[in-house]
Design an enzyme around this catalytic site. Structure first.
Site, short mmCIF file in Angstrom:
data_model
loop_
_atom_site.label_atom_id
_atom_site.label_comp_id
_atom_site.label_asym_id
_atom_site.label_seq_id
_atom_site.Cartn_x
_atom_site.Cartn_y
_atom_site.Cartn_z
N HIS A 183 -1.18 10.59 -2.14
CA HIS A 183 -2.18 10.25 -1.69
C HIS A 183 -3.09 11.61 -1.19
O HIS A 183 -4.22 11.63 -1.52
CB HIS A 183 -2.01 9.29 -0.35
N HIS A 241 0.78 -1.28 0.05
CA HIS A 241 -0.05 0.04 0.03
C HIS A 241 0.73 1.32 0.02
O HIS A 241 1.37 1.47 1.12
CB HIS A 241 -0.90 -0.01 1.29
O1 G3P Z 1 -6.83 1.38 -2.39
C1 G3P Z 1 -6.74 1.12 -1.08
C2 G3P Z 1 -6.79 2.29 -0.27
O2 G3P Z 1 -5.50 2.93 -0.68
C3 G3P Z 1 -7.73 3.11 -0.46
O3 G3P Z 1 -7.62 4.26 0.53
O4 G3P Z 1 -7.27 6.44 1.58
O5 G3P Z 1 -5.34 4.65 1.39
O6 G3P Z 1 -6.04 5.75 -0.76
P1 G3P Z 1 -6.53 5.50 0.78
MG MG Z 2 -5.05 4.60 -2.06
#
Ligand code: G3P
Ligand code: MG
Length: 238
Positions: A49, A7
């Site tokens: 992000h 992630h």
């Molecule tokens: O794509 C999974 C996750 O990244 C979604 O939430 O806020 O971490 O981008 P966020």
């Molecule tokens: Mg994400």
């Protein structure tokens, strides 16, 4: 075998969504990476992000969309993580594609909320086509209109439908949307056996986010998820 997404790269080891972060995830044997994309003032796809810089550099008050790519390349986003990463900058999608082997799955999340980047879908698809990287990709978003736009432009592209809140029968919502969704990406906090079963019954893969403990991971795998998004290095190569 589950497919786990690193992630924002390996965000515990390097500034999230940057080249060192992705490189570390790849070095750990990650078979899939997750990243978030937005548009700069000059319509370049940049990986980030947040819509603003403050978490990465307190001296920069503007939004991503307020700066050109060359201006963004002057902004340090590494020193806030640690001195070792001072001088690290945000990168474009092209820069990631240049270091990422084609056999690594990419989940590219269009960050369209709260700012809507008109035209980001076409710019993203053009970039992927130009780099011959239309395969082994999932495009996801919390903005389901963006997913519809991607489908119209690239009907074969795999789409991941993100859910933050626990909405009623998300799997039916996905079906009723009329989109050809490949996978449901729910917030992991409310995923239970029924949620997974119902998604599978309707033919969807399911990748909850963000799963950082081995205990919760094993539970979700027991429910039958296809993989997870994780910040944990231990999860990447599994
Ligand atoms: O794509 C999974 C996750 O990244 C979604 O939430 O806020 O971490 O981008 P966020
Ligand atoms: Mg994400």
């Amino acid at each position: 075998m589950a497919l786990n997404f690193a992630h924002r790269g390996s965000l515990t080891e390097a500034p999230e969504n940057t080249l060192p972060s992705f490189q570390k995830a790849i070095d750990h044997g990650a078979r899939a990476l997750e990243l978030d994309v937005q548009l700069t003032k000059d319509n370049r796809l940049v990986i980030c992000h947040d819509h603003k810089f403050t978490r990465f550099n307190k001296e920069v008050n503007g939004l991503i969309k307020d700066y050109t790519l060359s201006e963004i390349k002057q902004i340090d986003v590494g020193a806030a993580f640690s001195e070792e990463f001072k001088g690290t900058t945000l990168i474009t999608l092209e820069e990631l594609l240049a270091i990422c082997p084609d056999d690594i799955m990419l989940n590219i999340e269009i960050k369209n909320i709260p700012i809507i980047y008109d035209g980001i879908e076409r710019i993203l698809l053009d970039c992927l086509k130009e780099h011959d990287r239309m395969e082994n990709i999932i495009i996801s978003s919390f903005d389901h209109v963006a997913l519809a736009n991607v489908q119209e432009l690239a009907p074969k592209m795999e789409l991941g439908m993100l859910f933050y809140y626990r909405i009623l029968r998300a799997w039916e919502y996905a079906k009723n949307s009329g989109l050809k969704i490949s996978s449901i990406h729910p917030n992991q906090v409310y995923v239970d056996q029924t949620f997974v079963q119902e998604c599978k019954r309707l033919g969807y893969k399911i990748f909850p986010y963000t799963v950082n403990t081995g205990e919760r991971y094993e539970e979700l795998v027991g429910f039958g998820v296809d993989g997870v998004f994780s910040n944990s290095v231990e999860m990447f190569g599994r």
